[in-house]
Design an enzyme around this catalytic site. Structure first.
Site, PDB file in Angstrom:
ATOM      1  N   TYR A 142       0.918  -1.267   0.028  1.00 22.97           N
ATOM      2  CA  TYR A 142      -0.040  -0.135   0.035  1.00 22.97           C
ATOM      3  C   TYR A 142       1.026   1.173  -0.060  1.00 22.97           C
ATOM      4  CZ  TYR A 142      -3.366   3.548   1.819  1.00 22.97           C
ATOM      5  OH  TYR A 142      -4.081   4.571   1.870  1.00 22.97           O
ATOM      6  N   ASP A 237       9.406   2.511  -0.853  1.00 23.47           N
ATOM      7  CA  ASP A 237       8.281   3.071  -0.051  1.00 23.47           C
ATOM      8  C   ASP A 237       8.599   2.839   1.423  1.00 23.47           C
ATOM      9  OD1 ASP A 237       6.457   4.093   1.384  1.00 23.47           O
ATOM     10  OD2 ASP A 237       4.700   3.320   0.156  1.00 23.47           O
ATOM     11  N   LYS A 265       5.423   9.053   8.298  1.00 24.68           N
ATOM     12  CA  LYS A 265       5.221   8.481   9.941  1.00 24.68           C
ATOM     13  C   LYS A 265       6.367   9.064  10.623  1.00 24.68           C
ATOM     14  CE  LYS A 265       2.558   4.451   7.925  1.00 24.68           C
ATOM     15  NZ  LYS A 265       1.046   4.371   8.292  1.00 24.68           N
TER      16      LYS A 265
HETATM   17  N1  PLP Z   1       3.126   4.084   2.078  1.00 23.51           N
HETATM   18  C1  PLP Z   1       3.196   3.084   2.910  1.00 23.51           C
HETATM   19  C2  PLP Z   1       4.088   1.976   3.073  1.00 23.51           C
HETATM   20  C3  PLP Z   1       2.292   3.178   4.089  1.00 23.51           C
HETATM   21  O1  PLP Z   1       2.071   2.271   4.992  1.00 23.51           O
HETATM   22  C4  PLP Z   1       1.214   4.293   3.937  1.00 23.51           C
HETATM   23  C5  PLP Z   1       0.263   4.493   5.002  1.00 23.51           C
HETATM   24  O2  PLP Z   1      -0.011   3.699   5.852  1.00 23.51           O
HETATM   25  C6  PLP Z   1       1.306   5.119   2.773  1.00 23.51           C
HETATM   26  C7  PLP Z   1       2.255   5.126   2.007  1.00 23.51           C
HETATM   27  C8  PLP Z   1       0.465   6.473   2.811  1.00 23.51           C
HETATM   28  O3  PLP Z   1       0.760   7.262   3.822  1.00 23.51           O
HETATM   29  P1  PLP Z   1      -0.148   8.472   4.511  1.00 23.51           P
HETATM   30  O4  PLP Z   1      -1.243   7.810   5.168  1.00 23.51           O
HETATM   31  O5  PLP Z   1       0.602   9.404   5.129  1.00 23.51           O
HETATM   32  O6  PLP Z   1      -0.809   9.216   3.155  1.00 23.51           O
END
Ligand code: PLP
Length: 423
Positions: A142, A237, A265
């Site tokens: 995700y 990511d 995060k």
């Molecule tokens: N990338 C990863 C691996 C994530 O776990 C998340 C959210 O949980 C995101 C991107 C998206 O981040 P945000 O919720 O701050 O938009």
């Protein structure tokens, strides 16, 4: 839970599903979520007065403990000087310098406000830099709620069994190719067919949105070499793993360097801040230097930057040792019960998942074989016993470097007691 229940009823009238992010609604585990009134160190407290050891940590955003004094003071001092100026600040430069110093792949970095934004802009940059349109993503990873990557996504999307999302135009979804995690052959195969048209591969180097699934030995290296062979970019990511699994993230832990990296995060210390960065020659394509547009009113917000810096300053060698020690203690305590119940346990540092299937999964298809009904029973038992877990089998647990002593014992006791309850 009376006040929480009443709040949920009120919320549902004015907020879709009563929540501002779907997974929070507890649909996968039943019941309704406790509404949280405050949090301190390792505990969150709900509006009905119940306390929980927090193993969600705002989905990985909190690593120095809730309401960490240094973070709160830094944020408050920044807010007193004004919450946003829409102009450059010294703090942004210092935070960018820290990121560049710690994360191996990052020579230049842009600050944004969410992980979604970070991956969205990294993808645009990759497409612009390569002049190609196709993106390869991993089934069950995700990367946020934007159009190019809401295909075969994990996390909340997986929790609700949604394969993609209505509203994403089919021609755009068609530009995203999906392959399984930990399958170098599948990656090689998709490149053999489409390699010259693939702008980038984006993946979570440690998958966290299908539950915690580490990379198999050699997998990340194989993806790195395939992308290089075809002139495609590799985007890690590290929104979950950045600064959590090591000072330099998963790329430092496994020694594989991507072209671009997304952070979120932890980097914002619990405030809305994220980042994307990488090779200088790529980042120099962003406006105002280059033609690729990216911007944001609150990007590099001074309050969030102060909280992020105060968090990163506390993440020294001792902090990572404490995170690993607590992770090991939880793992050692749970392994016998896992063996007894035919469950598996997967962990990297301070992120972990107990899977309701006998072997730790290597990819999303295997993760989906978990007994999610039994997970729900375990989740509710843990909650009643004062341990707050992610409310889905397909989410990783996170804890802070402050999880030690009595709080750590309470977490372990609560998790073990919940496992007894599933009998
Ligand atoms: N990338 C990863 C691996 C994530 O776990 C998340 C959210 O949980 C995101 C991107 C998206 O981040 P945000 O919720 O701050 O938009």
């Amino acid at each position: 839970m009376d006040r929480s229940r009443r709040l949920m009823e009120r919320a549902q009238a004015v907020i879709p599903g009563g929540v501002n992010s779907p997974v929070r609604a507890f649909r996968a585990v039943g019941g309704h979520p406790p509404f949280i009134a405050r949090a301190e160190r390792n505990h969150i407290y709900d509006v009905d007065g119940f306390a929980y050891v927090d193993l969600v940590s705002s989905w990985g955003a909190i690593i120095a403990g809730h309401a960490n004094r240094k973070v709160v003071e830094a944020a408050a001092e920044a807010a007193i000087r004004g919450s946003t100026y829409g102009a450059p600040t010294e703090g942004e430069v210092a935070l960018a310098e820290t990121i560049v110093a710690r994360v191996p792949s990052i020579e230049q970095v842009r600050l944004v406000s969410s992980g979604t934004e970070a991956t969205l802009h990294a993808i645009r940059l990759a497409r612009a830099a390569t002049g190609r349109d196709l993106i390869v993503k991993i089934d069950g990873c995700y990367h946020g709620a934007h159009d190019s990557l809401l295909v075969g996504a994990g996390s909340g999307v997986a929790t609700f069994g949604i394969p993609g999302s209505p509203g994403v135009p089919a021609p755009l979804a068609g530009l995203t190719l999906v392959v399984p995690f930990n399958d170098a052959q599948a990656m090689a195969d998709v490149f053999a067919v489409h390699g010259d048209a693939i702008a980038a591969v984006i993946l979570e180097p440690i998958a966290g949105n299908m539950g915690c699934i580490p990379p198999q030995p050699g997998y990340l290296e194989a993806v790195r070499s395939i992308t290089q062979r075809y002139g495609s970019l590799l985007i890690f990511d590290e929104v979950m793993t950045g600064f959590r699994v090591a000072p330099g993230g998963a790329q430092a832990l496994y020694g594989v360097t991507p072209d671009l990296t997304c952070l979120g995060k932890v980097v914002g210390g619990g405030f809305p801040l994220a980042a994307f960065g990488g090779r200088a020659d790529l980042m120099q394509r962003l406006a105002p230097v280059g033609p690729v547009y990216q911007g944001g009113t609150l990007s590099g917000n001074p309050v969030a930057v102060a909280a992020g810096r105060a968090t990163l300053e506390q993440l020294d060698g001792m902090a990572y040792l404490a995170l690993e020690a607590a992770g090991q203690a939880i793992e050692e305590a749970l392994l016998p019960a896992c063996a007894y119940h035919g469950l598996s346990f997967s962990r990297v540092g301070s992120m972990f998942t107990l899977f309701f299937r006998p072997d730790a999964p290597r990819n999303f298809a295997e993760a989906k074989e978990s007994d999610t009904a039994l997970f729900a029973t375990y989740f509710q038992a843990a909650l009643s016993g004062g341990v707050y877990l992610p409310c889905s089998q397909f989410e990783a647990s996170f804890f802070s470097m402050t999880l030690q002593g009595d709080d750590l014992e309470d977490a372990i006791d609560g998790l073990c007691a919940a496992l007894v309850a599933i009998d």
